[in-house]
Design a protein around this motif. Structure first.
Motif, short mmCIF file in Angstrom:
data_model
loop_
_atom_site.label_atom_id
_atom_site.label_comp_id
_atom_site.label_asym_id
_atom_site.label_seq_id
_atom_site.Cartn_x
_atom_site.Cartn_y
_atom_site.Cartn_z
N GLU A 89 -3.36 5.82 -1.31
CA GLU A 89 -4.07 6.80 -0.48
C GLU A 89 -3.41 8.16 -0.64
OE1 GLU A 89 -5.28 7.58 4.23
OE2 GLU A 89 -3.85 6.01 3.69
N THR A 92 0.99 5.48 0.45
CA THR A 92 0.35 6.73 0.87
C THR A 92 1.14 7.89 0.30
OG1 THR A 92 -0.46 5.78 2.95
CG2 THR A 92 -0.30 8.17 2.83
N ASP A 107 0.85 -1.19 0.00
CA ASP A 107 0.00 0.00 0.00
C ASP A 107 0.88 1.24 0.00
OD1 ASP A 107 -2.47 -1.40 0.12
OD2 ASP A 107 -2.19 -1.70 2.27
#
Length: 253
Positions: free
Chosen positions: A191, A155, A153
């Motif tokens: 994100e 960010t 993931d």
């Protein structure tokens, strides 16, 4: 110099892989930290083993005395990186000035980033701190090259400057996000975080605590000074994990 190519590597070519310089003080007990092979599994790693020698000592003399021992350690580290999937070039340098040596090899090997090699158990999330539009394409090239084929993931983080609004920051990061998606990253794994912050470095450190690794650009001199102007243990104390510092593109001479 030794080239090490992982077995059965049929999905990525050499030019697809972002080049990352990994400097290690190989004769000072510095080893390849835990988690580094997984972090750089999709990279072209330039593994630099260096040893700083006194001004009065010739590099040839130091190499004759310590070269075999240093190279054996370096080859073992290169093997661990190659087994994880990276392609690896090794360089062993005896130098009077480590920063000059690192800077020279960055450009000789066209490295996108330099790793501040701190250990991490696993890489599941990465904070990408972006301060300006200059050099952003190099950041996205590195991040997508390393993580597009993984479950990591990402960010994207931007601390606003005085002239920016939240909408400005979101527009900037959404453009970066679109570029990463175009380069093969899953949009569900990206994100976007924008905020006002008095001290960008403090904010990056605070957000970095909840991630396994940090990517930051060299476009802001204060960030570069922070990373390379402090001993590695102080960087580790702030970030707790590896830091990839994306380098400026070398100007045409």
């Amino acid at each position: 110099m030794t080239d090490t190519t992982p077995p059965d590597d049929t999905t990525r070519t050499e030019t697809d892989r972002p080049a990352v310089l990994v400097p290690l003080a190989v004769l000072e007990g510095q080893s390849l930290p835990t988690g580094t092979p997984d972090l750089l599994a999709n990279a072209r790693v330039v593994l630099l083993g260096y040893h700083v020698i006194p001004e009065q000592t010739a590099a040839e003399q130091a190499r004759a005395q310590f070269g075999e021992t240093a190279m054996a350690k370096l080859e073992a580290f290169a093997g661990a990186l190659a087994n994880a999937g990276a392609t690896v070039e090794t360089r062993l340098v005896f130098t009077h000035d480590e920063r000059t040596t690192i800077d020279r090899l960055i450009y000789e090997h066209e490295c996108l980033a330099v790793l501040v090699p701190n250990g991490i158990e696993r890489v599941e999330s990465v904070l990408v701190a972006l301060r300006g539009t200059v050099g952003v394409g190099r950041n996205t090239c590195l991040v997508a090259g390393l993580f597009a084929e993984s479950d990591v993931d990402v960010t994207l983080y931007h601390a606003l400057n005085e002239s920016e609004t939240i909408a400005d920051g979101e527009s900037f990061l959404n453009g970066v996000r679109a570029d990463l998606v175009e380069r093969g990253m899953d949009p569900e794994r990206i994100e976007v975080v924008v905020e006002e912050a008095e001290a960008a470095v403090d904010a990056i450190a605070r957000h970095g605590e909840s991630h396994d690794a940090v990517v930051m650009g060299e476009t802001d001199p204060s960030v570069t000074t922070f990373v390379f102007g402090m001993p590695s243990e102080q960087v580790a104390e702030r970030f707790l994990g590896p830091v990839l510092v994306v380098q400026r593109e070398r100007p045409e001479e």
